[in-house]
Design a protein around this motif. Structure first.
Motif, mmCIF file in Angstrom:
data_model
loop_
_atom_site.group_PDB
_atom_site.id
_atom_site.type_symbol
_atom_site.label_atom_id
_atom_site.label_comp_id
_atom_site.label_asym_id
_atom_site.label_seq_id
_atom_site.Cartn_x
_atom_site.Cartn_y
_atom_site.Cartn_z
ATOM 1 N N ILE A 202 0.793 -1.098 -0.224
ATOM 2 C CA ILE A 202 -0.059 -0.223 -0.473
ATOM 3 C C ILE A 202 0.837 1.377 0.207
ATOM 4 O O ILE A 202 1.857 0.914 0.886
ATOM 5 C CB ILE A 202 -1.179 -0.043 0.869
ATOM 6 C CG1 ILE A 202 -2.145 -1.424 1.148
ATOM 7 C CG2 ILE A 202 -1.644 1.224 1.566
ATOM 8 C CD1 ILE A 202 -1.867 -1.902 2.281
ATOM 9 N N ASP A 203 0.369 2.355 -1.154
ATOM 10 C CA ASP A 203 1.371 3.725 -1.109
ATOM 11 C C ASP A 203 0.173 4.391 -2.177
ATOM 12 O O ASP A 203 0.169 3.667 -3.326
ATOM 13 C CB ASP A 203 2.682 3.158 -1.325
ATOM 14 C CG ASP A 203 4.105 4.156 -0.994
ATOM 15 O OD1 ASP A 203 4.510 4.142 0.011
ATOM 16 O OD2 ASP A 203 3.105 4.959 -2.078
ATOM 17 N N PRO A 204 0.992 5.482 -1.370
ATOM 18 C CA PRO A 204 0.030 7.023 -2.298
ATOM 19 C C PRO A 204 0.936 6.535 -3.865
ATOM 20 O O PRO A 204 -0.034 7.039 -4.892
ATOM 21 C CB PRO A 204 -0.255 8.075 -1.898
ATOM 22 C CG PRO A 204 0.917 7.879 -0.817
ATOM 23 C CD PRO A 204 1.336 6.176 -0.262
ATOM 24 N N VAL A 205 1.968 6.506 -4.066
ATOM 25 C CA VAL A 205 3.245 6.703 -5.084
ATOM 26 C C VAL A 205 3.026 5.739 -6.248
ATOM 27 O O VAL A 205 2.877 4.372 -6.148
ATOM 28 C CB VAL A 205 4.036 6.719 -5.170
ATOM 29 C CG1 VAL A 205 5.134 7.153 -6.452
ATOM 30 C CG2 VAL A 205 4.753 7.901 -3.781
ATOM 31 N N ALA A 206 2.642 5.659 -7.240
ATOM 32 C CA ALA A 206 1.799 4.489 -8.564
ATOM 33 C C ALA A 206 3.500 3.997 -8.780
ATOM 34 O O ALA A 206 4.067 2.447 -9.017
ATOM 35 C CB ALA A 206 1.280 5.217 -9.347
ATOM 36 N N GLU A 207 4.295 4.866 -8.610
ATOM 37 C CA GLU A 207 5.976 3.930 -9.115
ATOM 38 C C GLU A 207 6.719 3.122 -8.009
ATOM 39 O O GLU A 207 6.907 2.257 -8.605
ATOM 40 C CB GLU A 207 7.047 4.733 -9.303
ATOM 41 C CG GLU A 207 6.857 5.744 -10.885
ATOM 42 C CD GLU A 207 5.854 7.247 -10.221
ATOM 43 O OE1 GLU A 207 5.800 8.135 -11.465
ATOM 44 O OE2 GLU A 207 5.497 7.459 -9.626
ATOM 45 N N ARG A 208 6.363 3.427 -6.608
ATOM 46 C CA ARG A 208 6.275 2.463 -5.669
ATOM 47 C C ARG A 208 5.439 1.205 -5.580
ATOM 48 O O ARG A 208 6.188 0.067 -5.117
ATOM 49 C CB ARG A 208 6.384 3.359 -4.937
ATOM 50 C CG ARG A 208 7.186 3.713 -4.712
ATOM 51 C CD ARG A 208 7.462 4.863 -3.451
ATOM 52 N NE ARG A 208 8.720 6.103 -3.534
ATOM 53 C CZ ARG A 208 9.288 6.754 -2.616
ATOM 54 N NH1 ARG A 208 8.791 6.354 -1.228
ATOM 55 N NH2 ARG A 208 9.977 7.712 -2.057
ATOM 56 N N ARG A 209 4.036 1.390 -5.952
ATOM 57 C CA ARG A 209 3.190 0.197 -5.958
ATOM 58 C C ARG A 209 3.466 -0.584 -7.264
ATOM 59 O O ARG A 209 3.792 -1.632 -7.481
ATOM 60 C CB ARG A 209 1.975 0.534 -6.452
ATOM 61 C CG ARG A 209 1.481 1.283 -5.386
ATOM 62 C CD ARG A 209 -0.165 1.886 -5.464
ATOM 63 N NE ARG A 209 -0.522 2.209 -6.236
ATOM 64 C CZ ARG A 209 -1.482 3.989 -7.165
ATOM 65 N NH1 ARG A 209 -1.347 4.382 -5.547
ATOM 66 N NH2 ARG A 209 -1.627 4.180 -8.441
ATOM 67 N N ASN A 210 4.011 0.101 -8.450
ATOM 68 C CA ASN A 210 4.777 -0.667 -9.768
ATOM 69 C C ASN A 210 6.026 -1.881 -8.921
ATOM 70 O O ASN A 210 6.352 -2.573 -9.617
ATOM 71 C CB ASN A 210 4.901 0.629 -10.589
ATOM 72 C CG ASN A 210 3.544 0.942 -11.452
ATOM 73 O OD1 ASN A 210 2.791 0.550 -11.263
ATOM 74 N ND2 ASN A 210 4.367 2.027 -12.252
ATOM 75 N N ALA A 211 6.490 -1.286 -8.762
ATOM 76 C CA ALA A 211 8.049 -2.240 -8.547
ATOM 77 C C ALA A 211 7.288 -3.367 -7.003
ATOM 78 O O ALA A 211 7.943 -4.113 -7.485
ATOM 79 C CB ALA A 211 8.517 -0.437 -7.303
ATOM 80 N N ALA A 212 6.033 -2.831 -5.735
ATOM 81 C CA ALA A 212 5.683 -3.329 -5.410
ATOM 82 C C ALA A 212 5.519 -5.205 -6.158
ATOM 83 O O ALA A 212 5.088 -6.236 -6.020
ATOM 84 C CB ALA A 212 5.313 -3.760 -4.415
ATOM 85 N N GLU A 213 4.973 -4.199 -7.356
ATOM 86 C CA GLU A 213 3.820 -5.474 -7.997
ATOM 87 C C GLU A 213 5.036 -6.340 -8.848
ATOM 88 O O GLU A 213 5.078 -7.636 -9.036
ATOM 89 C CB GLU A 213 3.270 -4.834 -9.097
ATOM 90 C CG GLU A 213 1.695 -4.427 -8.461
ATOM 91 C CD GLU A 213 0.712 -3.368 -10.074
ATOM 92 O OE1 GLU A 213 1.324 -3.312 -10.987
ATOM 93 O OE2 GLU A 213 -0.163 -3.103 -9.104
ATOM 94 N N ALA A 214 6.002 -5.555 -9.600
ATOM 95 C CA ALA A 214 7.333 -6.839 -10.089
ATOM 96 C C ALA A 214 7.967 -7.973 -8.886
ATOM 97 O O ALA A 214 8.381 -8.370 -9.614
ATOM 98 C CB ALA A 214 8.017 -5.745 -10.133
#
Length: 348
Positions: A202-214
C-alpha cells in the motif's frame, strides 16, 4: 573535511567541518566512500521530531547521516577486529561499548545509545570522515557485498527484517505492508522469502506500487475503500500480519483496521508526538502490537546469508546518484519524491 551539515529545517549544506578524532579507545576513524539518506532523516529535515528532539532553527549544527560505508583509516587501542585498510559498513547507531547492556550485545539499552547524525552527540557519516565508537560491535566487513547491499545493511534492510518479523508472518499467511519506500519494498521481498502466500502493498505513489507488483505483491492506493478491499482479498478476515514502514501519520492510522482478528501489527516508522493508536480496536480485535527501533547488528546474522545466497536481492532501490557536494539537492529530491526517486546514493 567536507560534510553535509544541518543548519536548520530544510537547510542541509555542503561545507567545511572539523575533522573527527578518536572519541574513545574503542573507536575508529572511517574514510567514507558512500552514504545514503534514510526516510527517518526527513523528520529532521522538516524541522519535526525524532523522539524527544525537535529540530528547529536554534538546533546546534551537526553532520547528518546514519547510512555509510568506507574504510578504516585509524583504530583505537581497544579495537581488536578492524585495522586500517579494512573495508566496512557501520550500523546506523551504537552504544558506548563498555556498559553492561553493550557487553551482552544489546546496545539499544545503553544509556548512551544513539544514531549517527541526529545531533552533536554522535556526528553523522554524510561526510568525508566519521568517528565510529564501539567499533568491534558497530562495524561489519563488506567483503562479498556490493556497495548498494552494504548501504542497505547499515539500516534499511535490517529495519525491514526487524519490523516484518515482529509482525510474525506465517508460511501460507497474508501480509500487508503500508509504505513502499526502500524498507517497505524490501519487506515485500522478505515476506515472500519467509513464506507468505499473499502480500498486499500500500502506497500513494504509483511508481512504488509498480515496483512492489514486480516483486509479486498485490497493490493498493490508500483511500476510503482500502479496508474493504483488503477484506475482500482475504475472505473478509483482514491481513494476518501488517507491517508499517512509513512513519507518515496516515500510514500509522491505516494499520489497525487492516489487521485480522488475532493478528499482528508492527511499526517501525518514526512517529510524531500526535500519532496515537486506538486502544479499543487493539483490545476487541485481540491484536498484538509491536513497535521499536532496529538493533541493526543483531539482524546481520539473519540477513547476510539471505543476501549472499540470492534469496533477497533488494535490487533497483537506488534510483539516483549524487556526489557529496550535491547533498542539498539529494535531500530536496528525496523529500519531494521527484523523478521517481526511491533511494539516493551519495558518493563521497
Amino acid at each position: 573535511m567536507k560534510a553535509l551539515v544541518f543548519n536548520g529545517p530544510r537547510d542541509i549544506r555542503y561545507e567545511s567541518y572539523a575533522d573527527p578524532e578518536l572519541a574513545t579507545p574503542n573507536s575508529v576513524i572511517m574514510k567514507v566512500s558512500a552514504c545514503s539518506i534514510c526516510g527517518s532523516d526527513l523528520h529532521m529535515y522538516h524541522g519535526a521530531h525524532i523522539g524527544n528532539t525537535e529540530y528547529g532553527a536554534d538546533t546546534p549544527n551537526f553532520c547528518v547521516g546514519h547510512e555509510f560505508i568506507g574504510e578504516v583509516v585509524e583504530a583505537g587501542s581497544d579495537v581488536h577486529l578492524y585495522k586500517p585498510g579494512a573495508k566496512v559498513l557501520a550500523a546506523g547507531g551504537t552504544g558506548c561499548g563498555s556498559c553492561p547492556a553493550c557487553l551482552i550485545g544489546q546496545p539499544l539499552k545503553c544509556p548512551q545509545a544513539t544514531a549517527f547524525g541526529l545531533s552533536t552527540a554522535l556526528q553523522g557519516g554524510q561526510a568525508e570522515y566519521v568517528c565510529v565508537p564501539n567499533a568491534d560491535k558497530t562495524l561489519m566487513p563488506t567483503e562479498g557485498l556490493t556497495d548498494e547491499q552494504a548501504l542497505l545493511l547499515t539500516d534499511g534492510m535490517a529495519t525491514a527484517y526487524f519490523g516484518l518479523t515482529r509482525a510474525e508472518p506465517k508460511p501460507g499467511g497474508t501480509v500487508a505492508i503500508v509504505g513502499l519506500g526502500p524498507i517497505g519494498l524490501i519487506g515485500v521481498e522478505l515476506a515472500f522469502a519467509l513464506g507468505a502466500a499473499k502480500v498486499f502493498a500500500i502506497d500513494p505513489v504509483a511508481e512504488r506500487r509498480n515496483a512492489a507488483e514486480a516483486l509479486g505483491a498485490i497493490t493498493f492506493a490508500p483511500g476510503p475503500d482500502l479496508v474493504e478491499q483488503i477484506r475482500e482479498a482475504t475472505g473478509g478476515l483482514g491481513a494476518d500480519s501488517v507491517f508499517e514502514a512509513s512513519g507518515a501519520s496516515g500510514a500509522i492510522a491505516a494499520v489497525l483496521p487492516l489487521v485480522a482478528h488475532g493478528g499482528n501489527a508492527s511499526f517501525v516508522g518514526i512517529p510524531e508526538p500526535q500519532d496515537t493508536l486506538p486502544l479499543p480496536l487493539i483490545m476487541f480485535k485481540n491484536v498484538t502490537v509491536r513497535g521499536g527501533i532496529c538493533d541493526v547488528p543483531n539482524m546481520w546474522q539473519h540477513l547476510v546469508p539471505m543476501v549472499q545466497q540470492g534469496r533477497v536481492k533488494a535490487e533497483g532501490l537506488f534510483s539516483h546518484d549524487f556526489t557529496l557536494s550535491e547533498g542539498a539537492e539529494a535531500y530536496r529530491i528525496f523529500d519531494a519524491k521527484e523523478d521517481g526517486v526511491v533511494k539516493v546514493k551519495i558518493t563521497v
